[in-house]
Design an enzyme around this catalytic site. Structure first.
Site, mmCIF file in Angstrom:
data_model
loop_
_atom_site.group_PDB
_atom_site.id
_atom_site.type_symbol
_atom_site.label_atom_id
_atom_site.label_comp_id
_atom_site.label_asym_id
_atom_site.label_seq_id
_atom_site.Cartn_x
_atom_site.Cartn_y
_atom_site.Cartn_z
ATOM 1 N N ASP A 182 0.869 -1.169 0.000
ATOM 2 C CA ASP A 182 0.000 0.000 0.000
ATOM 3 C C ASP A 182 0.912 1.226 0.000
ATOM 4 O O ASP A 182 2.123 1.122 0.219
ATOM 5 C CB ASP A 182 -0.949 -0.007 1.206
ATOM 6 C CG ASP A 182 -2.162 0.900 0.966
ATOM 7 O OD1 ASP A 182 -2.078 1.793 0.077
ATOM 8 O OD2 ASP A 182 -3.189 0.738 1.640
HETATM 9 C C1 BGC Z 1 -4.917 3.300 0.001
HETATM 10 C C2 BGC Z 1 -4.985 2.293 -1.122
HETATM 11 C C3 BGC Z 1 -4.868 3.009 -2.440
HETATM 12 C C4 BGC Z 1 -3.565 3.790 -2.460
HETATM 13 C C5 BGC Z 1 -3.322 4.539 -3.760
HETATM 14 C C6 BGC Z 1 -3.724 4.216 -0.118
HETATM 15 O O1 BGC Z 1 -3.833 5.298 0.768
HETATM 16 O O2 BGC Z 1 -4.903 2.633 1.229
HETATM 17 O O3 BGC Z 1 -6.184 1.582 -1.054
HETATM 18 O O4 BGC Z 1 -4.934 2.096 -3.494
HETATM 19 O O5 BGC Z 1 -3.594 4.752 -1.407
HETATM 20 O O6 BGC Z 1 -4.150 5.654 -3.855
#
Ligand code: BGC
Length: 865
Positions: free
Chosen positions: A272
């Site tokens: 993530d």
């Molecule tokens: C989130 C993810 C997301 C990523 C990219 C993160 O803050 O937890 O689910 O895909 O950001 O935007």
């Protein structure tokens, strides 16, 4: 992660919008013509399977790279891309969020995704939704779609439940497989997330989900397992949190033993965004790609580790090869990812968005058959509430899709009824900043700004006119110097009664509110803030002292506080409109500020909404409530006062149209609860454990990534509720929740009959179960037949019943459908903690069929030998 915001912002400013329109009108046809001429025709292309030829190509490309270049490929770039290596002709690959629409690159189609998809219980629709998302991604040249999210809805307050599916691993597994197949059939890689046990938003970087293996295998991992083993998903995203004390991105058990070992995952495991905490540990424990940038898995960290043997070069090769394999399997080097057949705006997508909303909206109460309403009998309708307008299509955070033209409840109903029906609209409640500005503090406000984080030192003092510098949801860079701010004032009540104390700050800040020395609000979670409120009882003319201790973690002061009396909250026009109307629709619930990524939400409705519903019901007995939100919420203060209740989840951009079609009977309601609806937060089985207060402890850890130490305090969240999530708890305890899992009313009625289950079957064989479903009412409608299995003779204790089959049937009045469901070995198995494998205890099983976890009119016994 929200920072592609800059891109969004640009697309929204006027001149860029004009360029956008121009590009669509003129450049696109030119581009398409060029593509056709140059033979670069892209076509929806499903991935080809792994083969010796692909393996050879991947190795040949790897051989062209220096070690330094290989390491470069382990980190992302520009927030949403993999790294390019131009010297070998390797382009960068583009990513986008995700769960309810392809959001990152401008306006989009916002679907009823996540929990709303689960409320459809429709596996065919899941595939259709996946295909639409895949097409939307191709239209934006996206290679990786950063969804679906499949974490289990353990608790209604978890901030991202709306992005995920349900509380049940079987329902999730059945939906996630066609969804992924749909996305990937369009030549776009789906990314199942957040692996694993990211079941709370508070303190998500430091919270450790501490859980035994059986609970993991039976409840929290099956959705991921199905995504990998049945959906053949080609990317997985590790979550922010720790699992049993180890961050997911470096968790050997999750990544090497289970994902890449037991399940044989062949694709790319990415982190993530900023969920990597140790480069060496991550590289050695399965993480292939650190997003959004190589903060830890970089040359500075990994080259010395390779040199001293802590990390093997073959491990780095393994990570890079995974990216190359998927790239060849999807043909990313052989065709443009932009598919001229797809468009960023599509009428066909709007139909899919509407279908999702129609199928998911769930009717929970319909006393005296108030619904469906007869449009011919309505001259005046009052549409009231903060969620009536503008449209609330989804929750907040990285999934927040900006729809082209979302239809609100107000406009959806008004459009449906046409010009001859009089529509009276009011928001019904003030805005939060209005309350902050209008609060009359007694004797002025003293604001002291201390040069420390603990209200010590000599403060600077000032006297603001209100406590209300708030830009909700705002976040910013960390403040350079620590500060703490104390507001001291008093409040004098007018009438005797209940007063709401309302406070909010920017997303990272913390605050405590004390009334007459007693702390009534405490927002201290490290990440994310939701507007908070407390209710206090005051006598007529009573004066109370008020202290607000605010800890800004950003340079700006971003805090608001107000007090307002209950009766003053609801606007006079809303009360008047409700009394004049033939029927009232009160649209309330959560929105992107009150429910979203990075913070949990309250179980209670956002402030003032209980009072609003009560006032509307008092003014007009024909009051229908519609809820927006990712799961169950507090209804006890008003549910018995309103005849009808609809849960709309987050219905996407066509939600208003769907609400209208359901209220007026154009569409029979067919959504079924994918989560149990509790009476109170305390009733939820996770409540004693959720915040780690019971049995939780904290430990300070230091991880070092080659001279980059990072201190963090782990907050241990012990999953003492174990297997008892949602309906598993309620049915095992023999107690009734407010509305059970699987429940949803319809305008017609259904009956179940003719259950056939073999009396005996060999353990491990497939067991066919069949029965009939009949539409016994007068309207066409859809029913979800649900099959639950109980294992009363198991050697270990098991939940009283578990969902192991379902089928959604559409029936004309009077029609019957014969349904056959095949139960495989897993339907009877539990995870044996000693043997570390799925096990069936032969003996008696009970098969139950019905329309919810509580109502299963058909029952039969089966003995497995
Ligand atoms: C989130 C993810 C997301 C990523 C990219 C993160 O803050 O937890 O689910 O895909 O950001 O935007």
């Amino acid at each position: 992660m929200r920072y592609p915001f800059r891109v969004m912002k640009n697309l929204h400013n006027r001149s860029t919008k004009a360029i956008f329109v121009f590009a669509q009108a003129y450049l696109l046809p030119v581009l398409l013509a060029c593509a056709a001429v140059s033979g670069l025709q892209a076509a929806a292309q499903a991935p080809v399977p792994d083969s010796p030829a692909i393996e050879a190509k991947a190795h040949a490309l790897l051989a062209k790279l220096t070690l330094q270049q290989k390491i470069e490929l382990l980190g992302g770039v520009d927030s949403m891309y993999t790294q390019a290596i131009p010297s070998i002709g390797l382009p960068r690959f583009k990513m986008s969020d995700a769960s309810v629409g392809v959001r990152t690159w401008g306006p989009t189609t916002a679907y009823a995704g996540g929990v709303a998809l689960a409320a459809t219980w429709d596996t065919a629709f899941a595939r259709e939704l996946g295909m639409s998302l895949g097409k939307d991604a191709r239209a934006r040249s996206v290679n990786f779609l950063l969804g679906p999210g499949v974490n289990i809805a353990r608790s209604p307050v978890a901030g991202r439940n709306f992005e995920y599916l349900s509380e049940d691993p079987y329902l999730n597994s059945k939906l996630v497989v066609p969804y992924i197949q749909g996305v990937q059939s369009q030549g776009v890689i789906a990314t199942v997330k957040h692996y694993a046990l990211n079941d709370q938003e508070f303190n998500r970087h430091n919270a450790s989900s501490d859980v035994d293996e059986r609970t993991m295998r039976e409840i929290y991992l099956p959705s991921f397992e199905a995504a990998v083993t049945k959906g053949h998903v080609d990317a997985v995203m590790n979550s922010y949190n720790l699992v049993n004390g180890v961050h997911a991105t470096q968790n050997e058990f999750l990544n090497l033993k289970v994902l890449k070992g037991d399940w044989g995952f062949k694709g790319v495991l990415m982190s993530d965004w900023a969920a990597t905490y140790d480069g060496v540990a991550a590289a050695n424990n399965g993480l292939d790609l650190e997003m959004p940038s190589p903060r830890f898995m970089n040359a500075e960290t990994l080259l010395p580790a390779i040199k001293n043997g802590t990390v093997k070069e073959s491990t780095i090769d393994g990570h890079v090869l995974r990216l190359f394999r998927v790239m060849y399997r999807y043909g990313f080097l052989d065709r443009p990812q932009f598919d001229p057949a797809d468009s960023t705006y599509s009428v066909a997508d709007r139909a899919v968005a509407l279908q999702g909303a129609l199928e998911s909206i769930t009717l929970l109460k319909n006393e005296g058959h108030l619904l469906p309403l007869d449009p011919a009998k309505i001259k005046t309708i009052a549409i009231i509430g903060p969620n009536a307008y503008p449209a609330v299509t989804g929750g907040g955070g990285s999934s927040e899709a900006h729809a082209f033209e979302p239809v609100s409840t107000l406009t959806g109903i008004a459009n449906f009824l046409g010009p001859n029906v009089h529509v009276l609209y009011s928001r019904g409640l003030p805005d939060m900043p209005e309350v902050f500005q209008q609060t009359q503090w007694q004797g002025g406000i003293k604001m002291e700004t201390f040069p420390s984080a603990d209200f010590t030192g000599t403060p600077e003092t000032s006297s603001p006119r209100s406590i209300g510098n708030l830009r909700p949801g705002m976040r910013g860079p960390a403040a350079r110097a620590p500060r703490s701010i104390r507001y001291t004032t008093s409040f004098k009540a007018g009438e005797a009664g209940k007063y709401l104390v309302l406070a909010a700050s920017s997303r990272q800040d913390a605050f405590k509110i004390l009334i007459d020395g007693k702390q009534i609000l405490d927002q201290g979670h490290a990440e994310g803030q939701v507007p908070q409120y407390a209710t206090i009882d005051l006598n007529a003319g009573q004066t109370v002292s008020v202290v607000a201790d605010y800890l800004p973690r950003t340079p700006a002061v971003n805090f608001g506080l107000g007090i307002v009396s209950g009766p003053d909250l609801v606007s006079a026009d809303a009360k008047k409109f409700a009394s004049l109307a033939d029927v009232v629709v009160v649209a309330v619930g959560f929105d992107p500020i009150t429910e979203g990524e990075g913070h949990d939400r309250t179980f209670a409705l956002p402030w003032g909404q209980d009072q609003l519903i009560q006032a509307m019901a008092a003014a007009n007995p024909r009051t229908i409530v519609t809820l927006t939100g990712g799961g169950g919420m507090e209804t006890q203060n008003w549910l018995d006062k309103v005849p009808a209740l609809l849960h709309t989840w987050y219905p996407g951009q066509e939600g208003g149209t769907a609400v209208a079609e359901i209220l007026f009977g154009k569409h029979d309601p067919e959504g079924k609860l994918p989560v149990t609806f509790d009476r109170s937060w305390e009733d939820n089985p996770s409540a004693p454990y959720y915040y780690g207060v019971s049995g939780g402890d904290t430990t300070l850890h230091t991880v070092g990534a080659n001279g980059k130490p990072l201190d963090y305090t782990i907050q241990h969240i012990k999953y003492g509720d174990k297997l008892m999530v949602g309906y598993r708890y309620w049915t095992t305890e023999g107690k009734q929740p407010l509305f059970p899992f699987g429940f949803g009313l319809s305008y017609t009625t259904f009956s179940f009959s003719n259950l056939h289950v073999p009396a005996t079957a060999p353990s491990g064989s497939a067991v066919p179960v069949s029965f009939d479903v009949t539409n016994t009412g007068k309207a066409a409608g859809a029913e979800v037949a649900q099959l639950y299995v109980s294992d009363p003779s198991a050697k270990v204790s098991r939940p009283e019943r578990e969902l192991k089959g379902f089928d959604k049937v559409r029936l004309a009045p009077g029609a019957t459908q014969h349904v056959t469901l095949n139960l495989d070995a897993r339907a009877f198995s539990y995870w044996d903690e000693q043997a570390h494998k799925w096990t069936i205890d032969p003996g008696k099983f009970v098969i139950r069929v019905g329309d919810s976890s509580e109502n299963t009119p058909l029952t039969a016994n089966l003995t497995l030998k």
